[in-house]
Each structure stands twice: as C-alpha cells, then as structure tokens.
Scaffold this active site. Sequence first.
Site, PDB file in Angstrom:
ATOM      1  N   HIS A  34       0.877  -1.181   0.000  1.00 24.06           N
ATOM      2  CA  HIS A  34       0.000   0.000   0.000  1.00 24.06           C
ATOM      3  C   HIS A  34       0.912   1.229   0.000  1.00 24.06           C
ATOM      4  O   HIS A  34       1.636   1.456  -0.949  1.00 24.06           O
ATOM      5  CB  HIS A  34      -0.903  -0.107   1.240  1.00 24.06           C
ATOM      6  N   HIS A  80      -2.216  -2.089  -9.982  1.00 21.50           N
ATOM      7  CA  HIS A  80      -3.162  -1.511  -9.030  1.00 21.50           C
ATOM      8  C   HIS A  80      -4.428  -2.348  -9.039  1.00 21.50           C
ATOM      9  O   HIS A  80      -4.813  -2.858 -10.086  1.00 21.50           O
ATOM     10  CB  HIS A  80      -3.497  -0.062  -9.431  1.00 21.50           C
ATOM     11  N   ASP A  95       3.014   5.524  -6.905  1.00 24.05           N
ATOM     12  CA  ASP A  95       4.265   5.386  -6.161  1.00 24.05           C
ATOM     13  C   ASP A  95       5.498   5.270  -7.045  1.00 24.05           C
ATOM     14  O   ASP A  95       6.613   5.303  -6.554  1.00 24.05           O
ATOM     15  CB  ASP A  95       4.199   4.140  -5.254  1.00 24.05           C
TER      16      ASP A  95
HETATM   17  N1  CMC Z   1       4.854  -6.774 -10.794  1.00 20.13           N
HETATM   18  C1  CMC Z   1       4.713  -7.978 -11.403  1.00 20.13           C
HETATM   19  N2  CMC Z   1       3.563  -8.641 -11.509  1.00 20.13           N
HETATM   20  C2  CMC Z   1       2.490  -8.081 -10.956  1.00 20.13           C
HETATM   21  C3  CMC Z   1       2.544  -6.831 -10.308  1.00 20.13           C
HETATM   22  C4  CMC Z   1       3.774  -6.169 -10.241  1.00 20.13           C
HETATM   23  N3  CMC Z   1       3.894  -4.986  -9.637  1.00 20.13           N
HETATM   24  N4  CMC Z   1       1.313  -6.514  -9.849  1.00 20.13           N
HETATM   25  C5  CMC Z   1       0.516  -7.516 -10.211  1.00 20.13           C
HETATM   26  N5  CMC Z   1       1.228  -8.466 -10.883  1.00 20.13           N
HETATM   27  C6  CMC Z   1       0.719  -9.681 -11.505  1.00 20.13           C
HETATM   28  C7  CMC Z   1       0.446 -10.765 -10.472  1.00 20.13           C
HETATM   29  O1  CMC Z   1       1.558 -11.581 -10.288  1.00 20.13           O
HETATM   30  C8  CMC Z   1      -0.715 -11.482 -11.093  1.00 20.13           C
HETATM   31  O2  CMC Z   1      -0.229 -12.284 -12.118  1.00 20.13           O
HETATM   32  P1  CMC Z   1      -0.882 -13.754 -12.365  1.00 20.13           P
HETATM   33  O3  CMC Z   1      -2.296 -13.461 -12.809  1.00 20.13           O
HETATM   34  O4  CMC Z   1      -0.037 -14.374 -13.408  1.00 20.13           O
HETATM   35  O5  CMC Z   1      -0.826 -14.455 -11.054  1.00 20.13           O
HETATM   36  C9  CMC Z   1      -1.514 -10.371 -11.762  1.00 20.13           C
HETATM   37  O6  CMC Z   1      -0.549  -9.360 -12.074  1.00 20.13           O
HETATM   38  C10 CMC Z   1      -2.604  -9.775 -10.883  1.00 20.13           C
HETATM   39  O7  CMC Z   1      -2.003  -9.375  -9.666  1.00 20.13           O
HETATM   40  P2  CMC Z   1      -2.745  -9.374  -8.266  1.00 20.13           P
HETATM   41  O8  CMC Z   1      -1.731  -9.503  -7.177  1.00 20.13           O
HETATM   42  O9  CMC Z   1      -3.869 -10.383  -8.297  1.00 20.13           O
HETATM   43  O10 CMC Z   1      -3.377  -7.926  -8.275  1.00 20.13           O
HETATM   44  P3  CMC Z   1      -3.942  -7.154  -7.010  1.00 20.13           P
HETATM   45  O11 CMC Z   1      -5.024  -6.288  -7.519  1.00 20.13           O
HETATM   46  O12 CMC Z   1      -4.258  -8.084  -5.908  1.00 20.13           O
HETATM   47  O13 CMC Z   1      -2.677  -6.314  -6.552  1.00 20.13           O
HETATM   48  C11 CMC Z   1      -1.193  -4.566  -6.146  1.00 20.13           C
HETATM   49  C12 CMC Z   1      -2.554  -4.951  -6.687  1.00 20.13           C
HETATM   50  C13 CMC Z   1      -1.027  -3.043  -6.158  1.00 20.13           C
HETATM   51  C14 CMC Z   1      -1.041  -5.064  -4.699  1.00 20.13           C
HETATM   52  C15 CMC Z   1      -0.110  -5.237  -7.052  1.00 20.13           C
HETATM   53  O14 CMC Z   1      -0.232  -4.753  -8.380  1.00 20.13           O
HETATM   54  C16 CMC Z   1       1.299  -5.002  -6.519  1.00 20.13           C
HETATM   55  O15 CMC Z   1       1.767  -5.760  -5.665  1.00 20.13           O
HETATM   56  N6  CMC Z   1       2.007  -3.921  -7.039  1.00 20.13           N
HETATM   57  C17 CMC Z   1       3.310  -3.598  -6.517  1.00 20.13           C
HETATM   58  C18 CMC Z   1       3.170  -2.821  -5.228  1.00 20.13           C
HETATM   59  C19 CMC Z   1       2.698  -1.411  -5.471  1.00 20.13           C
HETATM   60  O16 CMC Z   1       3.202  -0.714  -6.350  1.00 20.13           O
HETATM   61  N7  CMC Z   1       1.743  -0.972  -4.664  1.00 20.13           N
HETATM   62  C20 CMC Z   1       1.226   0.393  -4.718  1.00 20.13           C
HETATM   63  C21 CMC Z   1      -0.220   0.429  -5.078  1.00 20.13           C
HETATM   64  S1  CMC Z   1      -0.763   2.074  -5.493  1.00 20.13           S
HETATM   65  C22 CMC Z   1      -0.727   2.928  -4.011  1.00 20.13           C
HETATM   66  C23 CMC Z   1      -1.690   2.458  -3.016  1.00 20.13           C
HETATM   67  O17 CMC Z   1      -2.875   2.299  -3.338  1.00 20.13           O
HETATM   68  O18 CMC Z   1      -1.277   2.310  -1.868  1.00 20.13           O
END
Ligand code: CMC
Length: 422
Positions: free
Chosen positions: A262, A301, A357
Amino acid sequence: MPETITITDDRTGKTVTVPIEGGVFPASAIRELDASLYVYDPAYMQTASCKSAITYLDGGSGILRYRGYPIEQLAEKSTFLEVAYLLLNGDLPTQAELDVWTHDVTHHTFIHENMRKRFVDGFHYDAHPMGMFVSALAALGTFYDGAKDIDSADSRHKQVLRLIAKTPTIAAMCHRFSVGLPFNYPDNDLSFPGNFLSMMWKVGDDYAVDPVLERAMDVLFILHADHEQNCGTTAMRVVGSSNADPYSSAAAAASALYGPLHGGANEAVVRMLTEIGSVDNVPAFIDSVKEGKGRLMGFGHRVYKNYDPRARIIKDTAYEVFEVTGKNPLLDIALKLEEAALQDPYFVDRKLYPNVDFYSGLIYQAMGFPVEMFTVLFAIPRTAGWLAHWQELLADGDQKISRPRQWYTGPNERDYIAMSDR
Ligand code: CMC
C-alpha cells in the site's frame, strides 16, 4: 433492458429479483433468499462496502475525481488545504470559508510538549518514522477530552482540524528525532506545505522555503489526499464503525498504509531502483519479475487497469523538482523500466501500469527525504481523506459496526485430548 438481477437458489427454487443501481445490487437479496447464505469475497474484490460521494475512480479509463472535480484540474489550480476542505465539506470553499479554514488549520499546528518530550523521546534511536507516526496519532487522541465525543458536530470538527493541522508537525518531529536534530516549532506565517518543509529542514535560521519545492509538496499532497475505499481508508471505516475516536481510527488507517503493498510501495520502488543500479540491468530485472522472483514495485493496481492519472502528474512534477534539486540519478533507470514494462506482453496482458508510487519516491529522495519518511509523506494528506470518510460513515444510516462473516473450514467438534495422550 431491465436494471435488475434475479438470483435463484437451485436448492430450494426460491427466486429473488432486486434492482441494480450504479452497477451495484444489495447483498440483502442473498439474505432474502436464505439468511444463512453468505458470499465468499476475500479482499472485497467484488464488494461495495459503502455508498460514498467523496471520490470517483474509473480504473479502466484512468479517471480520478474528488467530489466531481478531475484530479488534473485540482493538481494544477488548487491547494492541499482547499482540497481538504472540498473532501470534508463536499464543495469548494468561498474565499471567506477558505480564509477561516486556513486560519484554523494554521492555528492548530502545535502539539502538546509532552508528545515530544516524553512520548517521542521514548522511542529507540533508530525507530522507523512511520512506526512512530502511527503510534503518535493514537497517542494524540489521549490529549483531548472531546476526542471520544463523536456525537457532537462541534467536537468532530475540532478533532478533524487538529488531525489535519498536526500531522505535518508529528511527521517532521518523527524525522528530526530519527536524525537527532532539535525539533522545529510550526511557523504560522508559512503555508501548509511551506511550514512542513521548514519544520523538516530548518537548522538555526538558515532556511528559506523554495517556492518550486513548496508547490511540488502541495501537489503531492493533493494527489495523495484520497483514493476511495483503499486498504487504509477501509481500516479507518472499519475501526470508526465501532465508534472509536478519530485518532485511534486514523492510527489504524496509517498502520494499513504502512504496508509495502500500500503506502510503503514508494519506499520499495526506490530500494528496487537502487538495487537494479544501472539502465543496463533493466532487461535482466524485468525477466526476473516475469519469472516470479519479485514484483515490479510501483506498477499495478487493484482498481487502475490503465495509467494511474496521478503517476502522469507526478512524472511532470518530478522534472520541475529536478530543475531545483538536480536530477535524481535513479530517474533514468525508472524511465527505462517503464518503457520496457509498457512494451512487454507480461505487463501489457495483465494491464500493469505505473501507479502513484512509481515516481513519487524519486521526487521525495531528490528533495532530501530519507526513504523511511516516504510513507509518512503519504499519510499527511491522506489524513484528510480518512477523515472525510469517517464523517461520511458516521452520517450514513445504512452503516453499522463492521462485522463480516466467515467460511469456517476448521475441524468439526472433537474432544479435548489430555496432554499425556498427545
Ligand atoms: N509486478 C509484477 N507482476 C504483478 C505486479 C507487479 N507490480 N502486480 C501484479 N502483478 C501480476 C500478479 O503476479 C498477477 O499475475 P498472475 O495473474 O499471473 O498471477 C496479476 O498481475 C494480478 O495481480 P494481483 O496480485 O492479483 O493484483 P492485485 O489487484 O491483488 O494487486 C497490487 C494490486 C497493487 C497489490 C499489485 O499490483 C502489486 O503488488 N504492485 C506492486 C506494489 C505497489 O506498487 N503498490 C502500490 C499500489 S498504489 C498505491 C496504493 O494504493 O497504496
């Protein structure tokens, strides 16, 4: 086409038809079918937990609006204090309203001396500033008799004012403690962001706020002020739903923000860019992410499946800041990473774009903030959003104490086994 949904329970043949409004239908339909039937929705992926009139987000189209106003216009024309007023009150203030609001916030920036001398001084010398910030928010509430008087509109307003006014003071205090510098008292002659920068950096009398950095700080505050039902805001609402005071609720929200998925992501981005070390290493890093050896921090995201509009504004702001501070050497690696990821089918297919971010950490670092302060910088303006949601929650007749149900998967009843028989 009827704007309704009909759900049939195949076990009983019972059918319920309910309206779909704004793409949402009430879960009470399930209750009507069978009061012991629940929806399994981990991480609330498909659940609207409240009605809200504060922030509109269309993740597919990359749209973000506060109270209807596009984020791009607010970032260009408004100030953080005006935006905080907008979030909390629903409309932009008149000049007279803004003057009163600005005066009131400015004159609530001081914190009780015991907060600094006894509370903050009690932390270990290398305590993480965000851990200190979270605890300080909760502690702050203990200084005010009226904190728990959440049924009084006057008291609520007073606490809102205090929290918005004092978070920069607490944030700067946590930093100064970390680096062993004496605390700077707030300067009521300065703007909200200017005062924060002064409390952070002033040593003796030798500090003048740079107007470009002051404006950049304000823009970053505007962009981070709210983002509808994210993890931190949900924590604020969940804790607030028990009628806890706003300081404790905000401390819970800040705790949620602390996590690297987050608000901690901007810190993780700078660490990631530092580890990559050079533009030449970008392809190998992208490959390692695709092999599942870590994530590309600052990308992806839960809601945005398009370029985060805040990331676009922050990228422009970064160039303005670098004119003053000199270019952050990590910028070239970030630009190369973005270019590579936006062309790579792994990221394209999953709709992974830069989020807020990705570039904010580079600005913060160029301005001199240590990485440990990044999430604190996010929390300062987000306090306005948390409080807007807290006010909305308390006024919402549909809301009760948050209490989800579970899908029990543990053992059936079994007899206790004596220690000697285990
Ligand atoms: N790098 C590589 N792969 C990713 C990433 C990433 N940053 N984010 C998602 N994926 C992949 C993930 O591995 C999955 O692939 P598969 O379908 O093959 O398993 C797919 O994309 C969907 O990911 P998810 O984890 O199911 O998506 P989510 O909606 O649960 O997660 C998130 C959202 C923000 C937690 C995630 O994109 C992430 O971990 N990003 C990196 C951390 C980050 O930058 N966070 C800041 C968010 S914006 C500020 C805030 O709101 O706080």
